[in-house]
Write a protein that holds these residues in place. Structure first.
Motif, PDB file in Angstrom:
ATOM      1  N   VAL A  53     -87.913  39.936  10.170  1.00 54.28           N
ATOM      2  CA  VAL A  53     -89.114  40.904  10.042  1.00 54.28           C
ATOM      3  C   VAL A  53     -89.066  41.525   9.087  1.00 54.28           C
ATOM      4  N   MET A  54     -87.830  42.528   9.003  1.00 54.01           N
ATOM      5  CA  MET A  54     -87.978  43.664   7.934  1.00 54.01           C
ATOM      6  C   MET A  54     -88.307  43.070   6.684  1.00 54.01           C
ATOM      7  N   THR A  55     -87.585  41.925   6.261  1.00 53.04           N
ATOM      8  CA  THR A  55     -87.898  41.437   4.966  1.00 53.04           C
ATOM      9  C   THR A  55     -89.425  41.273   4.712  1.00 53.04           C
ATOM     10  N   LEU A  56     -90.252  40.951   5.785  1.00 50.76           N
ATOM     11  CA  LEU A  56     -91.559  40.800   5.487  1.00 50.76           C
ATOM     12  C   LEU A  56     -92.223  42.098   5.036  1.00 50.76           C
ATOM     13  N   PHE A  57     -91.741  43.149   5.566  1.00 51.13           N
ATOM     14  CA  PHE A  57     -92.196  44.495   5.085  1.00 51.13           C
ATOM     15  C   PHE A  57     -91.850  44.840   3.657  1.00 51.13           C
ATOM     16  N   ASN A  58     -91.065  44.161   3.051  1.00 51.88           N
ATOM     17  CA  ASN A  58     -90.428  44.461   1.612  1.00 51.88           C
ATOM     18  C   ASN A  58     -91.266  43.928   0.549  1.00 51.88           C
ATOM     19  N   PHE A  59     -92.270  42.929   0.799  1.00 54.65           N
ATOM     20  CA  PHE A  59     -92.969  42.132   0.021  1.00 54.65           C
ATOM     21  C   PHE A  59     -93.907  43.200  -0.666  1.00 54.65           C
ATOM     22  N   HIS A  60     -94.606  44.386  -0.319  1.00 51.61           N
ATOM     23  CA  HIS A  60     -95.217  45.084  -1.048  1.00 51.61           C
ATOM     24  C   HIS A  60     -94.569  45.971  -1.989  1.00 51.61           C
ATOM     25  N   LYS A  61     -93.133  46.152  -2.060  1.00 54.57           N
ATOM     26  CA  LYS A  61     -92.534  47.087  -2.857  1.00 54.57           C
ATOM     27  C   LYS A  61     -92.489  46.711  -4.329  1.00 54.57           C
ATOM     28  N   LYS A  62     -92.606  47.792  -5.080  1.00 56.23           N
ATOM     29  CA  LYS A  62     -92.741  47.487  -6.746  1.00 56.23           C
ATOM     30  C   LYS A  62     -91.753  48.515  -7.315  1.00 56.23           C
ATOM     31  N   ILE A  63     -91.492  48.095  -8.511  1.00 54.08           N
ATOM     32  CA  ILE A  63     -90.954  49.063  -9.452  1.00 54.08           C
ATOM     33  C   ILE A  63     -91.951  49.413 -10.431  1.00 54.08           C
ATOM     34  N   ILE A  64     -92.439  50.390 -10.749  1.00 48.78           N
ATOM     35  CA  ILE A  64     -93.269  50.316 -12.011  1.00 48.78           C
ATOM     36  C   ILE A  64     -92.951  51.671 -12.867  1.00 48.78           C
ATOM     37  N   PHE A  65     -92.894  51.258 -14.187  1.00 49.92           N
ATOM     38  CA  PHE A  65     -92.481  51.783 -15.467  1.00 49.92           C
ATOM     39  C   PHE A  65     -93.841  52.100 -15.993  1.00 49.92           C
ATOM     40  N   SER A  66     -94.059  53.621 -16.678  1.00 46.88           N
ATOM     41  CA  SER A  66     -94.892  54.080 -17.251  1.00 46.88           C
ATOM     42  C   SER A  66     -94.428  55.291 -18.232  1.00 46.88           C
ATOM     43  N   GLN A  67     -95.355  55.621 -19.030  1.00 46.20           N
ATOM     44  CA  GLN A  67     -94.972  56.900 -19.942  1.00 46.20           C
ATOM     45  C   GLN A  67     -94.513  57.977 -19.224  1.00 46.20           C
ATOM     46  N   GLU A  68     -95.097  58.255 -17.819  1.00 46.98           N
ATOM     47  CA  GLU A  68     -95.039  59.470 -17.408  1.00 46.98           C
ATOM     48  C   GLU A  68     -93.863  59.250 -16.550  1.00 46.98           C
ATOM     49  N   GLY A  69     -93.293  58.297 -16.023  1.00 49.87           N
ATOM     50  CA  GLY A  69     -92.253  58.173 -15.002  1.00 49.87           C
ATOM     51  C   GLY A  69     -91.864  56.827 -14.750  1.00 49.87           C
ATOM     52  N   LEU A  70     -91.068  56.876 -13.417  1.00 48.13           N
ATOM     53  CA  LEU A  70     -90.836  55.402 -12.970  1.00 48.13           C
ATOM     54  C   LEU A  70     -91.042  55.878 -11.300  1.00 48.13           C
ATOM     55  N   GLU A  71     -91.635  54.674 -10.912  1.00 51.68           N
ATOM     56  CA  GLU A  71     -92.084  54.604  -9.405  1.00 51.68           C
ATOM     57  C   GLU A  71     -91.345  53.504  -8.882  1.00 51.68           C
ATOM     58  N   LEU A  72     -90.519  53.940  -7.802  1.00 54.06           N
ATOM     59  CA  LEU A  72     -89.607  53.079  -6.930  1.00 54.06           C
ATOM     60  C   LEU A  72     -90.085  52.991  -5.555  1.00 54.06           C
TER      61      LEU A  72
END
Length: 362
Positions: A64-83
């Motif tokens: 079940v917990m894995t189902l809640f991980n599907f929305h996770k993202k790593i985003i690289f941009s010029q301003e910073g890093l979103e984890l």
């Protein structure tokens, strides 16, 4: 604004769910064949049903917990890093890189390699396992080079680095120059340093000893290049010895701030060797240093040189970490407790005041 979005791996997530559901279904099957009518409220009769129910709950929860991980993202941009919806600005990020960790599962006696994106953010080490995302370790390295302002290649032609093959020590480039190179050239630069090390490792050692303070960025690039070798184990003893040597200099000369960037570039996979044990001994000395920053760095580095197996076979390390729960500085006490907690090692709980300090002084 240009950005690159890395999504959580659907394929990996589905596999993880399916794997856990196998255990859930097995638990349900064993529960179904238990003759409830013959069960008496005795310990022996209740063990199997209780274990089976726990089996279903534990693996079901994982699925079940894995189902809640599907929305996770790593985003690289010029301003910073979103984890995973937490944003880190580049100006506060230092030493971003990809590291490999060899994990060992004692239960099944299996070893496997996992890759992590790691960096230091406001004196705190951040790690995220990239194997869970639709990206390879090499692609992450390229994204770091592309988006990190410090490593973005210069646009003016006069500042661009034209790579010249490295044939001797005078030609070794700095780590910053390496990040200004195109991908093919940067890979060639690493391989050239590795060839120099194969040809004369003693001379590499002398260079690192003599240039540690005069050309630290070149020394850093040597350590980085050897740590990036696919066959890193052949450099493990050398890198371990160099870490011990450099950290000992930092202790003796109170140079932890100056030498930390160099130490960050030294990584090994095998931490079970005698040489890696010597690193731990040096770091444990650092835990008793009079300077708080040095003690904190020693504790931070120690995390890269221990794992579950090391702690099981080395009670002295565990004992030392427990001693740090009595350190005069609350930050040391807090970080030592977090490390013990990470490995599920029992320890005396911190005071309520220390727990409050963590929130008042993040």
């Amino acid at each position: 604004m240009e950005k690159t979005v890395l999504n959580y791996s659907i394929k990996g997530g589905v596999f993880h769910i399916a794997w856990n559901m196998i255990f859930v279904v097995s638990g349900i099957y064993f529960l179904s064949i238990i003759n409830i009518e013959k069960i008496r409220f005795k310990f022996g009769d209740l063990v199997l049903p209780i274990v089976t129910v726990l089996f279903i709950i534990v693996y079901g929860k994982k699925a079940v917990m894995t189902l809640f991980n599907f929305h996770k993202k790593i985003i690289f941009s010029q301003e910073g890093l979103e984890l995973n919806e937490i944003f880190y600005e580049w100006k506060d990020i230092i030493f971003p890189r990809v590291i490999a960790k060899t994990e060992h599962t004692a239960k099944y006696n299996l070893s496997y390699k996992e890759f992590y994106l790691t960096f230091v953010y406001k004196q705190k080490t951040i790690e995220i396992k990239i194997d869970d995302y639709d990206v390879s370790e090499n692609e992450i390295k390229e994204l770091i080079k592309k988006y990190t302002p410090k490593f973005t290649p210069s646009t003016t032609s006069e500042n661009k680095i034209v790579y010249e093959p490295i044939h001797d020590f005078d030609q070794i480039i700095t780590l910053e120059q390496y990040y200004d190179l195109e991908h093919e050239d940067s890979e060639e630069a690493i391989q050239d340093v590795q060839k120099l090390a194969v040809k004369d490792l003693d001379e590499i050692k002398r260079f690192c000893e003599n240039q540690l303070f005069t050309q630290p960025d070149k020394v850093s690039f040597i350590y980085y290049s050897l740590s990036e070798d696919e066959d890193i184990d052949k450099w493990a003893d050398f890198l371990s010895d160099e870490f011990s040597r450099v950290f000992q200099i930092a202790l003796n000369q109170n140079k932890i701030k100056e030498l930390t960037p160099v130490l960050y570039e030294i990584l090994v996979e095998d931490i079970s060797s005698y040489n890696a044990g010597q690193v731990r001994q040096t770091l444990l000395k650092g835990l008793d240093h009079k300077d708080l920053e040095t003690r904190l760095k020693a504790l931070e580095f120690l995390q890269d040189w221990i794992d579950e197996e090391v702690l099981k076979s080395n009670s002295f390390v565990v004992s030392k970490l427990r001693q740090k729960l009595k350190d005069p500085e609350w930050k040391m006490r807090w970080k030592a407790s977090k490390l013990l907690e990470q490995y599920k090692i029992a320890f005396e709980s911190l005071s309520t005041l220390d727990k409050l300090r963590r929130f008042i002084n993040p």
